[in-house]
Write a protein that holds these residues in place. Structure first.
Motif, PDB file in Angstrom:
ATOM      1  N   PHE A  69      32.746   7.946 -62.864  1.00  0.00           N
ATOM      2  CA  PHE A  69      32.863   7.790 -61.416  1.00  0.00           C
ATOM      3  C   PHE A  69      34.299   7.433 -61.058  1.00  0.00           C
ATOM      4  O   PHE A  69      35.086   7.001 -61.904  1.00  0.00           O
ATOM      5  CB  PHE A  69      31.903   6.707 -60.887  1.00  0.00           C
ATOM      6  CG  PHE A  69      32.168   5.316 -61.425  1.00  0.00           C
ATOM      7  CD1 PHE A  69      33.082   4.471 -60.808  1.00  0.00           C
ATOM      8  CD2 PHE A  69      31.486   4.860 -62.544  1.00  0.00           C
ATOM      9  CE1 PHE A  69      33.322   3.192 -61.301  1.00  0.00           C
ATOM     10  CE2 PHE A  69      31.718   3.583 -63.043  1.00  0.00           C
ATOM     11  CZ  PHE A  69      32.639   2.749 -62.422  1.00  0.00           C
ATOM     12  N   ALA A  70      34.642   7.644 -59.792  1.00  0.00           N
ATOM     13  CA  ALA A  70      35.959   7.294 -59.265  1.00  0.00           C
ATOM     14  C   ALA A  70      35.773   6.365 -58.077  1.00  0.00           C
ATOM     15  O   ALA A  70      34.823   6.516 -57.307  1.00  0.00           O
ATOM     16  CB  ALA A  70      36.719   8.553 -58.843  1.00  0.00           C
ATOM     17  N   THR A  71      36.669   5.409 -57.932  1.00  0.00           N
ATOM     18  CA  THR A  71      36.580   4.462 -56.837  1.00  0.00           C
ATOM     19  C   THR A  71      37.982   3.960 -56.475  1.00  0.00           C
ATOM     20  O   THR A  71      38.928   4.144 -57.248  1.00  0.00           O
ATOM     21  CB  THR A  71      35.676   3.273 -57.226  1.00  0.00           C
ATOM     22  OG1 THR A  71      35.528   2.397 -56.109  1.00  0.00           O
ATOM     23  CG2 THR A  71      36.272   2.488 -58.382  1.00  0.00           C
ATOM     24  N   ARG A  72      38.105   3.359 -55.316  1.00  0.00           N
ATOM     25  CA  ARG A  72      39.375   2.773 -54.932  1.00  0.00           C
ATOM     26  C   ARG A  72      39.591   1.495 -55.736  1.00  0.00           C
ATOM     27  O   ARG A  72      38.644   0.763 -56.026  1.00  0.00           O
ATOM     28  CB  ARG A  72      39.404   2.453 -53.431  1.00  0.00           C
ATOM     29  CG  ARG A  72      39.264   3.678 -52.536  1.00  0.00           C
ATOM     30  CD  ARG A  72      39.511   3.320 -51.081  1.00  0.00           C
ATOM     31  NE  ARG A  72      40.915   3.059 -50.843  1.00  0.00           N
ATOM     32  CZ  ARG A  72      41.813   3.989 -50.490  1.00  0.00           C
ATOM     33  NH1 ARG A  72      41.428   5.253 -50.345  1.00  0.00           N
ATOM     34  NH2 ARG A  72      43.061   3.683 -50.297  1.00  0.00           N
ATOM     35  N   MET A  81      43.805   3.895 -57.396  1.00  0.00           N
ATOM     36  CA  MET A  81      42.438   4.335 -57.644  1.00  0.00           C
ATOM     37  C   MET A  81      42.052   4.005 -59.087  1.00  0.00           C
ATOM     38  O   MET A  81      42.912   3.721 -59.925  1.00  0.00           O
ATOM     39  CB  MET A  81      42.292   5.848 -57.414  1.00  0.00           C
ATOM     40  CG  MET A  81      42.613   6.316 -56.001  1.00  0.00           C
ATOM     41  SD  MET A  81      41.288   5.931 -54.850  1.00  0.00           S
ATOM     42  CE  MET A  81      41.981   6.571 -53.315  1.00  0.00           C
ATOM     43  N   ARG A  82      40.751   4.074 -59.350  1.00  0.00           N
ATOM     44  CA  ARG A  82      40.251   3.792 -60.701  1.00  0.00           C
ATOM     45  C   ARG A  82      39.178   4.805 -61.065  1.00  0.00           C
ATOM     46  O   ARG A  82      38.319   5.133 -60.244  1.00  0.00           O
ATOM     47  CB  ARG A  82      39.667   2.376 -60.746  1.00  0.00           C
ATOM     48  CG  ARG A  82      39.189   1.935 -62.123  1.00  0.00           C
ATOM     49  CD  ARG A  82      38.859   0.453 -62.097  1.00  0.00           C
ATOM     50  NE  ARG A  82      37.667   0.184 -61.325  1.00  0.00           N
ATOM     51  CZ  ARG A  82      36.459  -0.060 -61.854  1.00  0.00           C
ATOM     52  NH1 ARG A  82      36.303  -0.059 -63.169  1.00  0.00           N
ATOM     53  NH2 ARG A  82      35.419  -0.306 -61.088  1.00  0.00           N
ATOM     54  N   GLU A 101      36.410  13.889 -61.719  1.00  0.00           N
ATOM     55  CA  GLU A 101      36.673  12.640 -60.985  1.00  0.00           C
ATOM     56  C   GLU A 101      38.090  12.612 -60.416  1.00  0.00           C
ATOM     57  O   GLU A 101      38.317  12.137 -59.303  1.00  0.00           O
ATOM     58  CB  GLU A 101      36.432  11.432 -61.893  1.00  0.00           C
ATOM     59  CG  GLU A 101      35.018  11.330 -62.452  1.00  0.00           C
ATOM     60  CD  GLU A 101      33.939  11.315 -61.370  1.00  0.00           C
ATOM     61  OE1 GLU A 101      34.236  10.930 -60.225  1.00  0.00           O
ATOM     62  OE2 GLU A 101      32.791  11.701 -61.678  1.00  0.00           O
ATOM     63  N   HIS A 104      38.219  14.625 -57.237  1.00  0.00           N
ATOM     64  CA  HIS A 104      37.746  13.879 -56.065  1.00  0.00           C
ATOM     65  C   HIS A 104      38.901  13.120 -55.403  1.00  0.00           C
ATOM     66  O   HIS A 104      39.047  13.112 -54.183  1.00  0.00           O
ATOM     67  CB  HIS A 104      36.654  12.886 -56.468  1.00  0.00           C
ATOM     68  CG  HIS A 104      35.275  13.448 -56.485  1.00  0.00           C
ATOM     69  ND1 HIS A 104      34.713  14.103 -55.403  1.00  0.00           N
ATOM     70  CD2 HIS A 104      34.319  13.451 -57.460  1.00  0.00           C
ATOM     71  CE1 HIS A 104      33.480  14.474 -55.698  1.00  0.00           C
ATOM     72  NE2 HIS A 104      33.216  14.104 -56.948  1.00  0.00           N
ATOM     73  N   ILE A 105      39.725  12.480 -56.240  1.00  0.00           N
ATOM     74  CA  ILE A 105      40.830  11.681 -55.701  1.00  0.00           C
ATOM     75  C   ILE A 105      41.903  12.562 -55.092  1.00  0.00           C
ATOM     76  O   ILE A 105      42.322  12.357 -53.942  1.00  0.00           O
ATOM     77  CB  ILE A 105      41.435  10.797 -56.819  1.00  0.00           C
ATOM     78  CG1 ILE A 105      40.412   9.747 -57.272  1.00  0.00           C
ATOM     79  CG2 ILE A 105      42.724  10.126 -56.330  1.00  0.00           C
ATOM     80  CD1 ILE A 105      40.841   8.942 -58.477  1.00  0.00           C
ATOM     81  N   LEU A 110      38.236  10.232 -51.530  1.00  0.00           N
ATOM     82  CA  LEU A 110      38.145   8.774 -51.482  1.00  0.00           C
ATOM     83  C   LEU A 110      39.124   8.190 -50.462  1.00  0.00           C
ATOM     84  O   LEU A 110      39.323   6.990 -50.391  1.00  0.00           O
ATOM     85  CB  LEU A 110      38.422   8.161 -52.868  1.00  0.00           C
ATOM     86  CG  LEU A 110      37.241   8.095 -53.841  1.00  0.00           C
ATOM     87  CD1 LEU A 110      36.833   9.490 -54.286  1.00  0.00           C
ATOM     88  CD2 LEU A 110      37.580   7.247 -55.043  1.00  0.00           C
ATOM     89  N   HIS A 126      28.811  14.999 -48.460  1.00  0.00           N
ATOM     90  CA  HIS A 126      28.700  14.836 -49.910  1.00  0.00           C
ATOM     91  C   HIS A 126      28.611  16.182 -50.636  1.00  0.00           C
ATOM     92  O   HIS A 126      29.246  16.377 -51.678  1.00  0.00           O
ATOM     93  CB  HIS A 126      27.465  13.989 -50.237  1.00  0.00           C
ATOM     94  CG  HIS A 126      27.255  13.778 -51.700  1.00  0.00           C
ATOM     95  ND1 HIS A 126      28.099  13.014 -52.477  1.00  0.00           N
ATOM     96  CD2 HIS A 126      26.294  14.263 -52.555  1.00  0.00           C
ATOM     97  CE1 HIS A 126      27.672  13.013 -53.730  1.00  0.00           C
ATOM     98  NE2 HIS A 126      26.584  13.764 -53.806  1.00  0.00           N
TER      99      HIS A 126
END
Length: 202
Positions: A69-72, A81-82, A101, A104-105, A110, A126
């Motif tokens: 997964f990717a997240t801020r 980002m992470r 992932e 996505h960034i 994100l 989505h």
């Protein structure tokens, strides 16, 4: 796992790894499997180039139904980002999931960043985001002659005969897939912060 749910204080849910029963369909157990003539430097280059974009990549044990997964990153973090990738995957599969992932960034799913290294496209639904990210990953891995389950994954979001969602951008898919391909093939100079770019242009 404990979760909060509507109309309930808490609920218990179980991951596939915590259940028993008949053997699962192959598309549920090998959806993130990538194969082909593999070179370890591709994964190493991609991770290092992601780091140069202030995107931290970690490999941790997740679950068989969650490949990554990717997240801020947090506000106080030096990272923008992470990305977390399931540590049990083999290298080609780690690479394929990382491409997805990272897409996505870089596609802006994100949100953007203060240095404008990628756009902010949070307005996409989505389905459009998943189609864009997996299409981008598919093109990137095809450049390296790897194969995976991208077609089956995309078919979950885009049925036969359906058109590409209105918000999805073929232009962005082409640009980002090309960039990820370059990031895998060699080490690239990190992008400059916005202030440094402005001073250079003056």
């Amino acid at each position: 796992m404990l979760i909060l749910a509507p109309m309930h204080p808490v609920m218990l849910v179980y991951d596939l790894d915590s259940t028993e029963g008949k053997e699962l369909p192959k598309n549920l157990t090998s959806f993130s499997k990538f194969e082909g003539g593999w070179e370890s430097k591709w994964l190493k280059n991609l991770v290092e180039n992601a780091n140069r974009h202030k995107i931290r990549v970690n490999f941790k044990i997740l679950s068989s139904s969650n490949s990554g997964f990717a997240t801020r990153a947090g506000r106080d973090s030096e990272w923008k980002m992470r990305i977390v990738i399931h540590d049990v995957l083999d290298e080609p599969s780690r690479f394929g999931v990382l491409c997805h992932e990272l897409a996505h960034i870089l596609l802006g799913h994100l949100g953007g960043d203060k240095d404008l290294w990628w756009p902010s496209r949070l307005n996409l639904d989505h389905h459009s985001m998943e189609i864009e990210a997996e299409s981008t990953a598919y093109i990137a891995i095809q450049q390296l002659e790897l194969t995976g389950s991208s077609a089956a994954y995309i078919s979950c979001y885009l049925k036969e005969g359906e058109r590409l969602p209105e918000g999805a951008s073929l232009d962005n898919i082409a640009k980002v897939s090309g960039k990820i391909g370059q990031m895998a093939k060699g080490k690239l100079p990190g992008p400059k912060p916005k202030r440094e770019r402005q001073e250079k242009n003056q």
